[in-house]
Write an enzyme that holds these catalytic residues in place. Structure first.
Site, PDB file in Angstrom:
ATOM      1  NE  ARG A   1       8.491  21.208   1.570  1.00 47.00           N
ATOM      2  CZ  ARG A   1       8.098  21.081   2.842  1.00 47.00           C
ATOM      3  NH1 ARG A   1       6.831  20.815   3.116  1.00 47.00           N
ATOM      4  NH2 ARG A   1       8.964  21.205   3.826  1.00 47.00           N
TER       5      ARG A   1
ATOM      6  CB  THR B   1      -6.393   4.383   8.770  1.00 45.50           C
ATOM      7  OG1 THR B   1      -6.052   3.194   8.040  1.00 45.50           O
ATOM      8  CG2 THR B   1      -6.543   4.031  10.241  1.00 45.50           C
TER       9      THR B   1
ATOM     10  CG  ASN C   1      -1.915   1.102   1.243  1.00 48.27           C
ATOM     11  OD1 ASN C   1      -1.578   2.254   0.995  1.00 48.27           O
ATOM     12  ND2 ASN C   1      -3.156   0.781   1.558  1.00 48.27           N
TER      13      ASN C   1
ATOM     14  CG  HIS D   1      -3.591   9.175   1.273  1.00 45.58           C
ATOM     15  ND1 HIS D   1      -4.396   8.390   0.475  1.00 45.58           N
ATOM     16  CD2 HIS D   1      -4.088   9.061   2.536  1.00 45.58           C
ATOM     17  CE1 HIS D   1      -5.325   7.813   1.222  1.00 45.58           C
ATOM     18  NE2 HIS D   1      -5.184   8.205   2.467  1.00 45.58           N
TER      19      HIS D   1
ATOM     20  NE  ARG E   1      -8.693   7.423   3.810  1.00 45.17           N
ATOM     21  CZ  ARG E   1      -9.635   6.763   4.479  1.00 45.17           C
ATOM     22  NH1 ARG E   1     -10.881   7.227   4.479  1.00 45.17           N
ATOM     23  NH2 ARG E   1      -9.351   5.674   5.140  1.00 45.17           N
TER      24      ARG E   1
ATOM     25  CG  HIS F   1      -5.505  -1.763   9.569  1.00 50.90           C
ATOM     26  ND1 HIS F   1      -5.927  -0.998   8.505  1.00 50.90           N
ATOM     27  CD2 HIS F   1      -5.352  -0.897  10.589  1.00 50.90           C
ATOM     28  CE1 HIS F   1      -6.065   0.261   8.861  1.00 50.90           C
ATOM     29  NE2 HIS F   1      -5.705   0.352  10.126  1.00 50.90           N
ATOM     30  CG  ASP F   2      -2.009  -1.289  12.582  1.00 52.16           C
ATOM     31  OD1 ASP F   2      -1.442  -0.443  11.870  1.00 52.16           O
ATOM     32  OD2 ASP F   2      -2.974  -1.007  13.324  1.00 52.16           O
TER      33      ASP F   2
ATOM     34  CG  HIS G   1      -8.550   3.963   0.959  1.00 56.65           C
ATOM     35  ND1 HIS G   1      -8.935   3.453   2.180  1.00 56.65           N
ATOM     36  CD2 HIS G   1      -9.627   4.629   0.493  1.00 56.65           C
ATOM     37  CE1 HIS G   1     -10.179   3.814   2.440  1.00 56.65           C
ATOM     38  NE2 HIS G   1     -10.623   4.535   1.418  1.00 56.65           N
TER      39      HIS G   1
ATOM     40  N   GLY H   1       0.722  -1.257   4.431  1.00 55.80           N
ATOM     41  CA  GLY H   1       1.122   0.100   4.105  1.00 55.80           C
ATOM     42  C   GLY H   1       1.978   0.742   5.172  1.00 55.80           C
ATOM     43  CG  HIS H   2       1.781   2.901   9.607  1.00 55.89           C
ATOM     44  ND1 HIS H   2       1.835   4.278   9.516  1.00 55.89           N
ATOM     45  CD2 HIS H   2       2.401   2.585  10.774  1.00 55.89           C
ATOM     46  CE1 HIS H   2       2.441   4.769  10.576  1.00 55.89           C
ATOM     47  NE2 HIS H   2       2.805   3.761  11.357  1.00 55.89           N
TER      48      HIS H   2
ATOM     49  CD  GLU I   1      -7.441  -0.597   1.226  1.00 54.25           C
ATOM     50  OE1 GLU I   1      -7.842   0.265   2.054  1.00 54.25           O
ATOM     51  OE2 GLU I   1      -6.481  -1.339   1.454  1.00 54.25           O
TER      52      GLU I   1
END
Length: 248
Positions: A20, A107, A9, A52, A47, A199-200, A45, A222-223, A77
């Site tokens: 920037r 999220t 992700n 992002h 949004r 997730h996580d 994803h 992702g994260h 997503e």
């Protein structure tokens, strides 16, 4: 070497870029590095506020995969609004993951609640399938959820692993949350659904999950992946996560 489960992700890459008015870090450039290193594909994803991932990123990633990585996959997503469904129709990703998110959420933090009116969701699933897009639903780690997803026509679920990942400093609690994730995954498998997880997830907590549920076909990360890549680089982090998944 076995086939990869890892879908990277790149939302966090886009978020950093958007700080920037510059084209770097490059979403497509880093996505290409991840896929060259062995990732199964890319997840984004987009949004509504484009904080992002932008719509333009979706089309650029789709073109990248079509031109350079035809054996890789793009997963979108999103909540099935009219705008999102239009994006799915135009971009034709390999997979769409419908999530029950409010537009302002930081999220995705919960799965679909199937007790209410699921008519609009069923319509979105049918439309995506008409466009030859594989449909997955974001589900809590609840063994009852997959049956509802299958009844609506989904082909896969993604089990929400956030509660499991949140127990990184509490092994006892992590074991209890892992039991829930595995129970939901097994229920999905028994319903004939493909099983994804996300997730996580980290290189530390993936091995216990994959040992209990080796049939998981995809992990969207992702994260945790981005945090790892800040230390090791994108290509090396692909190797590290695939190793954690028992693929290398």
């Amino acid at each position: 070497m076995s086939a990869s489960r890892l879908s990277v992700n790149v939302n966090a890459v886009a978020m950093l870029r958007n700080r920037r008015d510059l084209p770097w870090p490059s979403v497509t450039g880093l996505a290409a590095i991840a896929m060259e290193a062995g990732a199964k594909g890319i997840t984004v994803h987009p949004r509504p506020d484009e904080r992002h991932i932008r719509k333009t990123d979706v089309f650029e990633l789709s073109e990248l995969i079509e031109d350079r990585f035809p054996n890789k996959e793009l997963c979108l997503e999103g909540y099935p609004t009219a705008d999102f469904m239009k994006l799915v129709e135009e971009a034709r990703p390999d997979q769409v993951l419908f999530v029950p998110d409010d537009p302002d959420q930081t999220t995705s933090d919960h799965g679909w609640q199937f007790g209410g009116d699921t008519g609009p969701l069923a319509d979105a699933i049918a439309a995506a399938k008409d466009w030859a897009v594989t449909v997955s639903l974001f589900c809590d780690p609840d063994r009852a959820a997959p049956e509802h997803a299958a009844r609506l026509g989904a082909e896969r679920i993604e089990v929400y692993t956030g509660p499991y990942g949140a127990c990184y400093d509490d092994p006892t609690a992590a074991a209890k949350e892992l039991d829930k994730v595995v129970a939901a995954a097994e229920a999905a498998r028994d319903c004939g659904l493909g099983v994804n997880a996300g997730h996580d997830l980290t290189v530390e907590n993936i091995p216990a999950l994959i040992a209990r549920a080796p049939f998981i076909r995809e992990m969207s990360i992702g994260h945790g992946f981005t945090a790892d890549a800040l230390i090791y680089g994108f290509a090396e982090s692909v190797r590290r996560f695939r190793q954690a998944m028992g693929e290398l």
